[in-house]
Motif scaffolding. Structure first.
Motif, PDB file in Angstrom:
ATOM      1  N   ASP A  37     104.876  60.571 180.612  1.00  0.00           N
ATOM      2  CA  ASP A  37     105.028  59.329 179.842  1.00  0.00           C
ATOM      3  C   ASP A  37     106.169  59.433 178.834  1.00  0.00           C
ATOM      4  OD1 ASP A  37     102.854  58.235 181.196  1.00  0.00           O
ATOM      5  OD2 ASP A  37     101.421  59.011 179.725  1.00  0.00           O
ATOM      6  N   GLY A  38     107.258  60.127 179.244  1.00  0.00           N
ATOM      7  CA  GLY A  38     108.432  60.224 178.396  1.00  0.00           C
ATOM      8  C   GLY A  38     108.323  61.228 177.269  1.00  0.00           C
ATOM      9  N   ARG A  39     107.227  61.979 177.206  1.00  0.00           N
ATOM     10  CA  ARG A  39     107.038  62.965 176.133  1.00  0.00           C
ATOM     11  C   ARG A  39     106.931  64.356 176.751  1.00  0.00           C
ATOM     12  NH1 ARG A  39     103.645  58.752 174.620  1.00  0.00           N
ATOM     13  NH2 ARG A  39     101.839  59.823 175.492  1.00  0.00           N
ATOM     14  N   ARG A  68     106.746  66.995 187.449  1.00  0.00           N
ATOM     15  CA  ARG A  68     106.905  66.659 186.033  1.00  0.00           C
ATOM     16  C   ARG A  68     107.308  67.868 185.185  1.00  0.00           C
ATOM     17  NH1 ARG A  68     101.346  63.034 185.582  1.00  0.00           N
ATOM     18  NH2 ARG A  68     102.175  61.154 186.594  1.00  0.00           N
ATOM     19  N   MET A  69     107.495  69.013 185.817  1.00  0.00           N
ATOM     20  CA  MET A  69     107.874  70.221 185.078  1.00  0.00           C
ATOM     21  C   MET A  69     109.386  70.301 184.959  1.00  0.00           C
ATOM     22  SD  MET A  69     105.192  73.073 186.447  1.00  0.00           S
ATOM     23  CE  MET A  69     103.427  72.705 186.495  1.00  0.00           C
TER      24      MET A  69
END
Length: 316
Positions: A161-163, A198-199
């Motif tokens: 989520d962009g974080r 996502r890593m």
């Protein structure tokens, strides 16, 4: 390296019966001239290799010759898990080892066993990648696979989520589900599941991972998947949808919601399906255009109607 290449050439001919120089060059990733030199070396060593010219020509083993050099190496044995899953094997860096193991296994078969294997390969194919999409990039997959194999802790930089957040985790296993890779790991002694795409980075640490006694990756993944689905399914939507759009609708909802959508309906039907959140539900249903009408919840119906009107005004 050359000995391994010639062994692969020999076993391939044992399995196929005959192969052209171009086919062998492609298999071995060398030139046709290199294939010719390897064949000459094998002939000099007493292997009854024959060559024929012409469009249907190539190399073959004469007199029913069979080699017993079919032992599967340790690395190849590890790759056997991915037989039939060439794509995932290549993502893990096991493509070449898998091909070597596959050739050796096929070369070891004789008689009815060989015939059964050929019939099965001709009639069944496994494709783990989802439709209408390309696999997400997983640049950290090889590092994670190395950590899983060596039982080493890793420090990951995970973006959601962009974080971004940095975590130290104990890898337990990698799972390929619907074309996406997931890491099952322990953090603070609790099981966690991370999507590999996502890593942003993975750092292998010195600390050794102590795997829980009687840990079962398949069972652990089944539990993790249920937990993920329960966490993410935040809204259920009732729609009236044209039967022709049902296959597309099935691809837009989580796995546990797909069973609610019939596959042989005709005309229009009313069905209630789950979505991860309202924002995704709105985007997904808008993508079906006039084939779907949102009935409930009322707030989502209104938002879809407003978005449809704005889209229509843009094209007016």
């Amino acid at each position: 390296m050359r000995a391994s290449r010639m062994m692969t050439l020999l076993l391939h001919l044992q399995v196929r019966g005959q192969a052209s120089g171009r086919e062998l060059a492609g298999l071995l990733e060398v030139s046709e001239r290199t294939v010719q030199r390897d064949v000459e070396t094998l002939v000099a060593a007493g292997v009854p290799l024959r060559s024929t010219r012409g469009p249907a020509g190539g190399y073959r083993l004469a007199g029913g010759y069979r080699t017993r050099l079919t032992g599967v190496g340790l690395d190849e044995a590890g790759a056997l898990t991915f037989l039939g899953l060439a794509g995932p094997a290549h993502q893990l860096g096991l493509g070449e080892m898998l091909e070597g193991a596959r050739i050796k296994v096929w070369a070891s078969l004789t008689g009815e066993a060989r015939e059964r294997a050929v019939r099965t390969a001709a009639r069944f194919h496994l494709d783990p990648v989802r439709w209408y999409g390309t696999p997400e990039p997983v640049p950290c997959l090889n590092q994670l696979a190395d950590a899983v194999w060596r039982d080493r802790r890793v420090r990951i930089r995970y973006v959601r989520d962009g974080r971004a957040a940095t975590r130290e985790v104990d890898p337990l296993g990698l799972v390929l589900a619907a074309g996406d890779w997931y890491l099952v790991a322990l953090r603070d002694r609790q099981r966690r599941t991370y999507r590999v795409s996502r890593m942003a980075s993975v750092e292998l640490l010195d600390e050794e991972v102590v795997r829980p006694a009687r840990f079962d990756l398949a069972r652990s993944w089944a539990e993790a998947r249920r937990d993920l689905e329960q966490e993410e399914i935040a809204v259920e939507v009732t729609v009236r949808v044209a039967a022709g759009a049902l296959p597309r609708l099935r691809r837009l909802v989580p796995v546990d919601g797909q069973a609610r959508i019939p596959v042989t309906a005709t005309g229009e039907i009313e069905v209630t399906v789950p979505f991860e959140n309202e924002s995704w539900a709105r985007s997904a249903l808008l993508s079906l255009g006039a084939a779907v009408e949102v009935l409930r919840p009322a707030a989502l119906r209104q938002r879809v109607a407003d978005e449809t009107r704005r889209a229509a005004a843009r094209y007016a």
